[in-house]
Design an enzyme around this catalytic site. Structure first.
Site, short mmCIF file in Angstrom:
data_model
loop_
_atom_site.label_atom_id
_atom_site.label_comp_id
_atom_site.label_asym_id
_atom_site.label_seq_id
_atom_site.Cartn_x
_atom_site.Cartn_y
_atom_site.Cartn_z
N GLY A 1 32.81 36.99 9.61
CA GLY A 1 32.43 37.02 11.02
C GLY A 1 33.62 37.21 11.93
O GLY A 1 34.11 38.32 12.15
N CYS A 2 34.12 36.10 12.47
CA CYS A 2 35.15 36.18 13.50
C CYS A 2 36.50 36.62 12.97
O CYS A 2 37.28 37.22 13.70
CB CYS A 2 35.24 34.84 14.22
SG CYS A 2 33.73 34.46 15.15
#
Length: 215
Positions: free
Chosen positions: A149-150
């Site tokens: 994700g991030c």
């Protein structure tokens, strides 16, 4: 991961860029949400945090700037846009929630930069790229959560902003090994060098001997 896949990728993607001359260490979203078994974001990533904290200690010893990112939303998530609308677990990052706090063991230091964000990338909608550029940074070293994700979003944006980008495999984590390994593989192929904790610590420790300072 099959050997055929690895060999296939080597035909097109088999290049190592190496480290830069002036790095900054970024710890992406080490929030309590990922360490609380009662939270839907729980990922069991204690090893990743421990690795990031060891690297952070060496970074400070060697004068390498350290950046911590946090996700924070207004009550109701109005400033989270479509991301907050789609990903319901982001409610864990509403300001004031215990799960929004930095993970136990990660206490921000006065000399660390804190970047607050609402979207996956540490760069999107923040001043991080401008801040690092003004500091003369040429190499972003990424650790954090989650790999798929991030961390991945920050990796792509770091490269896109012109920084040599390094991802520390040991200091990143995800809720399952499959997305973790797949995204490390893809980032290493296209956007960054994926390295071990030992490699990045050796690099940081070489800076003072070679240049006298990392900044």
């Amino acid at each position: 991961m099959s050997q055929n896949l690895i060999e296939n990728y080597k035909l097109a993607y088999n290049n190592k860029v190496g480290f830069g001359k002036s790095p900054a260490l970024v710890l992406v979203d080490f929030a309590q949400a990922y360490f609380d078994p009662q939270c839907s974001l729980y990922a069991g990533v204690d090893d990743a945090l421990a690795s990031a904290l060891r690297i952070r200690e060496v970074a400070h010893e060697q004068g390498v700037p350290v950046v911590l990112t946090e996700v924070t939303y207004q009550r109701g998530g109005r400033n989270g846009g479509r991301f907050f609308e789609k990903a319901k677990p982001l409610a864990a990052f509403v300001a004031g929630e215990p799960t929004a706090a930095f993970a136990s063991g990660l206490v921000p230091r006065p000399d660390e930069i804190i970047v607050s964000k609402q979207y996956p990338s540490a760069f999107f909608g923040t001043s991080l790229a401008s801040t690092l550029t003004a500091m003369g940074i040429d190499n972003v070293v990424l650790t954090g959560l989650t790999t798929s994700g991030c961390v991945r979003a920050s990796c792509v944006d770091s490269m896109s902003h012109g920084f040599t980008t390094t991802v520390v495999a040991d200091a990143c984590g995800d809720r399952h090994e499959a997305p973790h390994e797949a995204n490390l593989f893809d980032m290493n192929a296209k956007y960054a060098d994926v390295v071990s904790e030992a490699e990045v610590i050796a690099f940081f420790r070489s800076l003072r001997r070679n240049t006298g300072s990392a900044t």
